[in-house]
Design a protein around this motif. Structure first.
Motif, short mmCIF file in Angstrom:
data_model
loop_
_atom_site.label_atom_id
_atom_site.label_comp_id
_atom_site.label_asym_id
_atom_site.label_seq_id
_atom_site.Cartn_x
_atom_site.Cartn_y
_atom_site.Cartn_z
N ALA A 84 -19.48 -2.45 -15.19
CA ALA A 84 -19.51 -3.81 -14.64
C ALA A 84 -19.67 -3.82 -13.12
CB ALA A 84 -18.25 -4.55 -15.05
N ARG A 85 -19.02 -2.89 -12.43
CA ARG A 85 -19.10 -2.93 -10.96
C ARG A 85 -20.50 -2.56 -10.49
NH1 ARG A 85 -20.02 -3.96 -6.88
NH2 ARG A 85 -18.82 -4.03 -4.93
N ALA A 86 -21.14 -1.63 -11.19
CA ALA A 86 -22.53 -1.30 -10.84
C ALA A 86 -23.46 -2.46 -11.18
CB ALA A 86 -22.97 -0.04 -11.56
N LEU A 87 -23.26 -3.06 -12.35
CA LEU A 87 -24.09 -4.19 -12.75
C LEU A 87 -23.96 -5.36 -11.78
CD1 LEU A 87 -26.01 -5.50 -14.78
CD2 LEU A 87 -24.00 -6.14 -16.16
N ALA A 88 -22.76 -5.57 -11.25
CA ALA A 88 -22.56 -6.64 -10.27
C ALA A 88 -23.44 -6.42 -9.04
CB ALA A 88 -21.09 -6.71 -9.86
N ALA A 89 -23.63 -5.17 -8.66
CA ALA A 89 -24.50 -4.86 -7.52
C ALA A 89 -25.95 -5.16 -7.85
CB ALA A 89 -24.33 -3.41 -7.10
N TYR A 90 -26.42 -4.67 -9.00
CA TYR A 90 -27.81 -4.88 -9.38
C TYR A 90 -28.13 -6.37 -9.53
CZ TYR A 90 -27.04 -0.02 -10.94
OH TYR A 90 -26.69 1.31 -11.02
N ALA A 91 -27.26 -7.08 -10.25
CA ALA A 91 -27.49 -8.50 -10.49
C ALA A 91 -27.34 -9.32 -9.22
CB ALA A 91 -26.54 -9.00 -11.57
N GLY A 92 -26.33 -8.97 -8.41
CA GLY A 92 -26.12 -9.70 -7.17
C GLY A 92 -27.28 -9.54 -6.20
N VAL A 93 -27.81 -8.34 -6.12
CA VAL A 93 -28.97 -8.10 -5.25
C VAL A 93 -30.19 -8.86 -5.78
CG1 VAL A 93 -30.64 -6.36 -4.54
CG2 VAL A 93 -28.20 -5.92 -4.29
N ALA A 94 -30.39 -8.88 -7.10
CA ALA A 94 -31.51 -9.63 -7.67
C ALA A 94 -31.40 -11.11 -7.33
CB ALA A 94 -31.57 -9.43 -9.18
N LEU A 95 -30.19 -11.66 -7.43
CA LEU A 95 -29.99 -13.07 -7.07
C LEU A 95 -30.25 -13.29 -5.59
CD1 LEU A 95 -26.73 -13.80 -9.12
CD2 LEU A 95 -28.99 -14.81 -9.53
N SER A 96 -29.79 -12.38 -4.77
CA SER A 96 -29.98 -12.50 -3.33
C SER A 96 -31.46 -12.46 -2.96
CB SER A 96 -29.22 -11.39 -2.61
OG SER A 96 -29.46 -11.42 -1.22
N LYS A 97 -32.20 -11.51 -3.54
CA LYS A 97 -33.62 -11.38 -3.22
C LYS A 97 -34.43 -12.56 -3.77
CE LYS A 97 -35.16 -8.61 -1.19
NZ LYS A 97 -35.23 -8.50 0.29
N ALA A 98 -33.98 -13.14 -4.88
CA ALA A 98 -34.68 -14.30 -5.43
C ALA A 98 -34.66 -15.48 -4.47
CB ALA A 98 -34.05 -14.69 -6.77
N VAL A 99 -33.61 -15.55 -3.66
CA VAL A 99 -33.51 -16.61 -2.65
C VAL A 99 -34.22 -16.21 -1.36
CG1 VAL A 99 -31.90 -17.91 -1.21
CG2 VAL A 99 -31.36 -17.48 -3.61
N GLU A 100 -33.97 -14.99 -0.93
CA GLU A 100 -34.50 -14.52 0.35
C GLU A 100 -36.00 -14.22 0.29
OE1 GLU A 100 -34.23 -10.48 3.08
OE2 GLU A 100 -32.73 -10.84 1.53
N MET A 101 -36.46 -13.64 -0.85
CA MET A 101 -37.86 -13.22 -0.98
C MET A 101 -38.32 -13.47 -2.42
SD MET A 101 -39.51 -9.49 0.00
CE MET A 101 -38.72 -9.47 1.60
N PRO A 102 -38.47 -14.73 -2.82
CA PRO A 102 -38.81 -15.02 -4.22
C PRO A 102 -40.13 -14.42 -4.67
CG PRO A 102 -39.02 -16.99 -2.83
CD PRO A 102 -38.31 -15.95 -2.02
N ALA A 103 -41.07 -14.23 -3.77
CA ALA A 103 -42.37 -13.67 -4.15
C ALA A 103 -42.26 -12.23 -4.62
CB ALA A 103 -43.34 -13.75 -2.97
N CYS A 104 -41.18 -11.55 -4.28
CA CYS A 104 -41.02 -10.14 -4.68
C CYS A 104 -40.81 -10.02 -6.19
CB CYS A 104 -39.87 -9.49 -3.94
SG CYS A 104 -39.52 -7.79 -4.48
N GLY A 105 -40.03 -10.92 -6.78
CA GLY A 105 -39.84 -10.91 -8.22
C GLY A 105 -39.07 -9.71 -8.75
N LEU A 106 -38.23 -9.12 -7.92
CA LEU A 106 -37.49 -7.93 -8.34
C LEU A 106 -36.34 -8.32 -9.27
CD1 LEU A 106 -36.93 -4.91 -8.18
CD2 LEU A 106 -35.67 -5.32 -6.05
N ALA A 107 -36.31 -7.73 -10.47
CA ALA A 107 -35.31 -8.07 -11.48
C ALA A 107 -34.19 -7.04 -11.52
CB ALA A 107 -35.98 -8.18 -12.85
N TRP A 108 -33.04 -7.50 -12.00
CA TRP A 108 -31.86 -6.64 -12.05
C TRP A 108 -32.07 -5.44 -12.97
CZ3 TRP A 108 -29.54 -5.55 -16.64
CH2 TRP A 108 -29.77 -6.41 -17.71
#
Length: 251
Positions: A84-108
């Protein structure tokens, strides 16, 4: 007697033909179909994006890990087997990048696949990811001395990787010192930038991937990003398989 002899010869010859036919059938069957061929599925050529994580109504912790809804995190960690702690990093970064750089489209699921390939989500060599996201003990790759790797002489005087002769990949996402120097970031909001921290390392990796690919949600862009991370074609296969598996398991 002659009639019986002829009958016996006929029986023996007929049995021999049947045995020979059976042997030929068994020999040719794997060539025609192969074990379980009727159930075989085509291997993924890339990891298409999984559905976006659910955002927390309010941050649950400092940094990117606090951006993820607790119920989504618990359910997805259970269904995928990702800690769960690792998944929180992957998912949290994906959410962050979706706001900061939506054109990147990087998924968790692609970030999770890289974390799996590089360090088994921060557990390589007996390490563990703590509540703050830091791997303990620290994770260090082999010396990049050219014997079985690229030849990369020391670039950081050992400050990041502890090796003053050659560079080594470090942390849960196995970033080399040069990459960390270019993309270092404090993603868990603790005031420090640490490649051994899975939040910091995952966001640094995401920044690098987005810069290298342009569009991780497209197959061609995904391959560009993964090749920039590791150019070995076998590596892309590993990431495609793991990322596709996580996407399927999370549905």
């Amino acid at each position: 007697m002659p009639a019986r002899r002829h009958l016996w010869i006929f029986i023996v010859a007929g049995a021999g033909v049947l045995v020979l036919a059976l042997l030929v059938f068994l020999a040719l069957r794997p060539l025609a179909a192969g074990p379980g061929a009727e159930d075989a599925l085509p291997q993924p050529t890339w990891a298409s994006p999984a559905a976006a994580p659910v955002s927390a109504a309010a941050p649950t912790a400092p940094g990117v890990a606090g951006l993820v809804d607790a119920d989504w995190l618990a359910q997805t960690a259970s269904s995928t087997g990702i800690p769960a702690r690792a998944l929180a990093a992957y998912a949290g970064v994906a959410l962050s990048k979706a706001v900061e750089m939506p054109a990147c489209g990087l998924a968790w699921n692609t970030l999770a696949a890289i974390g799996f390939a590089e360090s088994r989500h921060g557990t390589h060599g007996g390490s563990e990811i703590g509540p703050d996201g830091t791997a303990t003990p620290g994770i260090y790759g082999i010396a990049l001395d050219g014997s079985s790797t690229d030849h990369i002489p020391d670039s950081d005087a050992g400050a990041v990787d502890g090796d003053a002769e050659y560079d080594r990949a470090v942390g849960p996402m196995q970033l080399i010192p040069q990459t960390w120097r270019n993309w270092h970031v404090d993603a868990n909001a603790d005031g420090a930038e640490d490649p051994q921290n899975i939040d910091d390392a995952t966001l640094a990796s995401a920044n690098y991937l987005c810069r290298a690919s342009g569009d991780m949600a497209a197959e061609s862009g995904w391959h560009s990003g993964i090749a920039a991370y590791n150019s070995d074609p076998a590596y892309a296969v590993t990431i495609a398989e793991a990322g596709s598996r996580y996407r399927s398991q999370a549905q």
